[in-house]
Design an enzyme around this catalytic site. Sequence first.
Site, PDB file in Angstrom:
ATOM      1  N   CYS A 154       3.959  68.098  55.518  1.00 49.57           N
ATOM      2  CA  CYS A 154       4.899  68.810  54.326  1.00 49.57           C
ATOM      3  C   CYS A 154       4.133  70.178  53.880  1.00 49.57           C
ATOM      4  O   CYS A 154       4.997  71.121  53.798  1.00 49.57           O
ATOM      5  CB  CYS A 154       4.857  67.750  53.042  1.00 49.57           C
ATOM      6  SG  CYS A 154       3.288  67.413  52.512  1.00 49.57           S
ATOM      7  N   ASN A 315       8.132  67.914  49.385  1.00 47.44           N
ATOM      8  CA  ASN A 315       7.474  67.366  50.268  1.00 47.44           C
ATOM      9  C   ASN A 315       8.063  66.241  51.079  1.00 47.44           C
ATOM     10  O   ASN A 315       7.982  66.047  52.377  1.00 47.44           O
ATOM     11  CB  ASN A 315       6.215  66.901  49.893  1.00 47.44           C
ATOM     12  CG  ASN A 315       6.359  66.048  48.593  1.00 47.44           C
ATOM     13  OD1 ASN A 315       6.813  66.483  47.379  1.00 47.44           O
ATOM     14  ND2 ASN A 315       5.763  64.970  48.697  1.00 47.44           N
TER      15      ASN A 315
END
Length: 348
Positions: A154, A315
Amino acid sequence: MSEKRTRVAVAGASGYIGGELLRLLLDHPYVEVVLATSDSFAGKRVHNPHPNLRGRTELAFSPHDSLGDAADLDVLFLAMPHGHTMKKMPWYLQRAGVVVDLGGDFRLRDPAGYPRYYGTEHPAPELLSSFVTGLPEWHRDELRTADRIAVPGCMATAGILTVRPLAEAGLLDGPVQVDARTGSSGSGAAAGSANLHAERSGAMRVFAPTQHRHEAEIAQATGLPVHMTATGVEAVRGVQVLCRAPLAGGVREADVRAAYRKAYAEEPFVRVVAQRTGVYRLPEPKILAGSNYCDVGFSVAGDGSQVVLVGALDNLVKGGAGSAVQALNVRFGWPETTGLSFPGLHPN
């Protein structure tokens, strides 16, 4: 296009990334989710760990080993903990024609990076070069024929999308300092005592002052030395990266903006956000929750010597499941935005 739906399975589907994959894939018009695995939730309905999916599917979890009996799988998504797929990848590769790994085990091309960043020798270094990075903005042509895809981390996704346009244009002159902030969902659904509400609430914990594993991915993608710090902040979703780097001589603010526009003018999920007025003048993950967008922006120092680049994303979506589905769309020739049109929420 064939009317037959593509048959997919999600291994490790009870975690946060697995749940996001299910959320996106269950509404995907060209996909049928035929299997979701979890040893700890085997036999229980998908909505047990993912209550937002209540009423969306009757699917129940199967144990991981049930993948060995699954027939005619087109795509296998692996949402497993780091260190798991590197040991079993040859077995997974026999389960489906296309394998998409969302863990960290096949992100680096150089096996020497694994002892340094993952604390172990890679048991299958011969497979590393066979995986294509699951970031369509920079690997779209390769993804069209890829049968093995490794989705970046992420914070790495945010860092790569933020830094690479300037690196490609030769606008940066020196190492990049990445200050990354992430919400608690980045630690996963099985996070330990350090992520209890009593410990995390009100905290800004620097959990990786140096050598976070996503540092290696950003360096690999940009060709620049990268030094990264990662901090956990009081948010559930979201990543924000501040990337500081010296500018090459003679580079102006207009050159930075032009590099971003050239790189992302036709990209459906990257937006340049660098405004002089307004509440959200630079990328802010709060307004991206649930969306597949990554916003990138910048601020050039008054003397023109350095630039601060800012990137933000969710994320769990653009930093994980969303990029995986976007790569899937590219691989199968479907419209790239299929199943990924949610714009985020405001206020949130």
